[in-house]
Scaffold this active site. Structure first.
Site, PDB file in Angstrom:
ATOM      1  N   LYS A 198      -9.005   2.576  -4.205  1.00  0.00           N
ATOM      2  CA  LYS A 198      -7.869   1.646  -4.272  1.00  0.00           C
ATOM      3  C   LYS A 198      -6.794   2.182  -3.330  1.00  0.00           C
ATOM      4  CE  LYS A 198      -4.579  -0.371  -7.570  1.00  0.00           C
ATOM      5  NZ  LYS A 198      -3.642   0.265  -8.512  1.00  0.00           N
ATOM      6  N   HIS A 217      -0.262   4.989 -17.034  1.00  0.00           N
ATOM      7  CA  HIS A 217      -1.623   4.781 -17.538  1.00  0.00           C
ATOM      8  C   HIS A 217      -2.426   6.075 -17.404  1.00  0.00           C
ATOM      9  CE1 HIS A 217      -1.981   4.399 -13.176  1.00  0.00           C
ATOM     10  NE2 HIS A 217      -3.271   4.679 -13.296  1.00  0.00           N
ATOM     11  N   ASP A 224      -6.460   7.168 -16.387  1.00  0.00           N
ATOM     12  CA  ASP A 224      -7.595   6.554 -15.691  1.00  0.00           C
ATOM     13  C   ASP A 224      -8.816   6.560 -16.606  1.00  0.00           C
ATOM     14  OD1 ASP A 224      -5.976   6.273 -13.473  1.00  0.00           O
ATOM     15  OD2 ASP A 224      -6.753   8.045 -12.445  1.00  0.00           O
ATOM     16  N   HIS A 258       0.023   9.025 -16.065  1.00  0.00           N
ATOM     17  CA  HIS A 258       0.762   9.108 -14.796  1.00  0.00           C
ATOM     18  C   HIS A 258       1.271   7.735 -14.384  1.00  0.00           C
ATOM     19  CE1 HIS A 258      -3.487   8.340 -13.825  1.00  0.00           C
ATOM     20  NE2 HIS A 258      -3.059   7.707 -12.742  1.00  0.00           N
TER      21      HIS A 258
END
Ligand code: AKG
Length: 335
Positions: A194, A213, A215, A269
Site C-alpha cells: 500500500k 489500528h 495490522d 499505530h
C-alpha cells in the site's frame, strides 16, 4: 462507481471538510519525549535478543543492515512519487472499486461507519508477491520502470521477511523455519503493498492520515520519504517514530501476536499529516492465506501456566471478527 473525493484535490482549501475532522480525543497531541522505537542492526551480534526485546515490549522496530540495496529503495521511492505526481485524471484510470470487490488499485477511504470519518490520504494498493499471483494489468504503466522496480523490491523484501521470521523463531526457541512455514511459506504468504500518499493538510492538527489500528498481517514493513508522521502506542502514550536513515520499520501484526500466544505485541499505530510537506509511505503487509491455514498459538508456547489466549481462526475469520465484529466460530461454542 460513484465519484470518490480524492484528498489530493482538497489540499488547496483553507479549512478541511468536516468528514476529516477528528474528535478531540482522537486528535494528535504532542507526542511523548522519552523512550524511542528500538533500532536493531540485523548484522549485529546480539540481534536475536534485540529483536525479541523490540517484538515483545514494543511490537515495532527499525531494522538497519537489512540487506536491501539503497539504490533499489531510492528507485522504488522515485517510481511511487512519479505515479502520484501524475494528474488525478491519469490516476483515476487505476481506480479500485471496493463495492464490487476490486480492492487493488488507486483509492481513498470510503465512509463506512456512521460517523462518516475520512482519512487524509490517497493510496495505491496491490499484491506484489508471489509473482505468479500478481495482476500486472492493474499496476501503473507510468512511470515506465514501475513494474520492474516494484517486482525487484518485492523479491528483496520477501527475503527480509524470511530473515525476520527466522530471527523471531530462534528467539522463541523454535526451529528457524517454523514461523515462515506457519504463515504459508514462499507459495502462500502474500505480500500486499500500500503506497500511502498524504497530501499537505491545511489543518493538520484536526485530521489523521491513517487512523489508529493494528495490522492483521504477520509482519508489516514500512519505508517512507523521510517526512515524519508515524506514531506508535507504547506504555499508554503515543510515540513519534524518528526518521532513521537506511532503515526499514517493522511492525508485528495480529497474526504473529496470535501464533506467539501474545508474546509478540501487535502494535497500535497511526499516521499524522502536516502542513508543509507531502508524506509518502510504502507499507508491505505479509499476510497468510485467507482460508488454507488455521491461526492458533503454537503448541510449544501453550502450557498450563500460559494457556492459549486466542481461539483458532482462519485469516479470513480474523478479518471478519475485527472489521465487522463477527464472532469467531469457536467463541460461539464457548471454547
Ligand atoms: C498503513 O498503511 O496501514 C499505515 O499504518 C501507514 C503508516 C505510515 O504511513 O507510516
Amino acid at each position: 462507481a460513484a465519484a470518490v473525493a480524492r484528498v489530493e484535490s482538497l489540499a488547496g482549501m483553507t479549512t478541511i471538510p468536516t468528514e476529516y475532522v477528528r474528535t478531540e480525543e482522537e486528535r494528535a497531541k504532542k507526542a511523548a519525549e522519552g523512550p524511542q522505537i528500538p533500532v536493531v542492526d540485523l548484522e549485529g551480534e546480539g540481534c536475536v535478543e534485540e529483536v525479541m526485546k523490540a517484538a515483545t515490549e514494543w511490537g515495532v522496530m527499525h531494522i538497519v543492515n537489512h540487506g536491501i540495496d539503497g539504490g533499489l529503495i531510492e528507485r522504488l521511492r522515485m517510481a511511487g512519487k512519479r505515479f502520484f505526481d501524475l494528474p488525478i485524471e491519469e490516476k483515476e484510470k487505476y481506480a479500485n472499486d471496493q463495492s464490487s470487490g476490486k480492492i487493488q488499485g488507486y483509492g481513498s477511504k470510503l465512509a463506512n461507519n456512521t460517523s462518516g470519518q475520512l482519512e487524509w490520504e490517497d493510496y495505491f494498493f496491490h499484491l506484489v508477491f508471489p509473482e505468479e499471483k500478481v495482476d500486472l494489468s492493474i499496476w501503473p504503466k507510468d512511470p515506465a520502470d514501475y513494474v520492474e522496480v516494484t517486482k525487484e523490491f518485492a523479491k528483496a523484501i520477501r527475503g527480509v521477511a524470511t530473515n525476520m521470521f527466522r530471527i523471531l523463531s530462534l528467539g522463541l526457541g523454535l526451529e528457524p523455519d517454523r514461523i515462515e512455514i506457519e504463515v504459508g511459506g514462499m507459495e502462500d504468504l502474500l505480500l500486499q503493498m500500500k503506497i500511502n500518499y498524504y497530501p499537505k493538510c491545511p489543518q493538520p492538527e484536526l485530521a489523521l492520515g491513517v487512523e489508529a489500528h493494528t495490522d492483521v498481517s504477520s509482519l508489516t514493513f514500512i519505508l517512507h520519504n523521510m517526512v515524519p508522521g508515524l506514531q506508535v502506542y507504547h506504555d499508554d502514550k503515543w510515540v513519534a517514530a524518528k526518521c532513521v536513515p537506511d532503515s526499514l520499520i517493522v511492525h508485528i501484526g495480529d497474526t504473529l501476536e496470535i501464533l506467539s500466544n501474545g508474546r509478540f505485541k501487535s502494535v497500535l499505530h497511526r499516521g499524522l499529516v502536516n502542513k508543509d510537506k507531502v508524506r509518502i509511505s510504502w507499507a508491505v503487509f505479509c499476510e497468510p492465506p485467507k482460508e488454507k491455514i488455521v491461526l492458533r498459538p503454537l503448541r510449544e508456547l501453550v502450557t498450563e501456566t500460559a494457556p492459549a489466549k486466542f481461539p483458532p481462526r482462519t485469516f479470513a475469520q480474523h478479518i471478519q471478527h475485527k472489521v465487522f465484529k463477527k464472532p469467531i466460530p469457536a467463541e460461539q461454542e464457548g471454547v
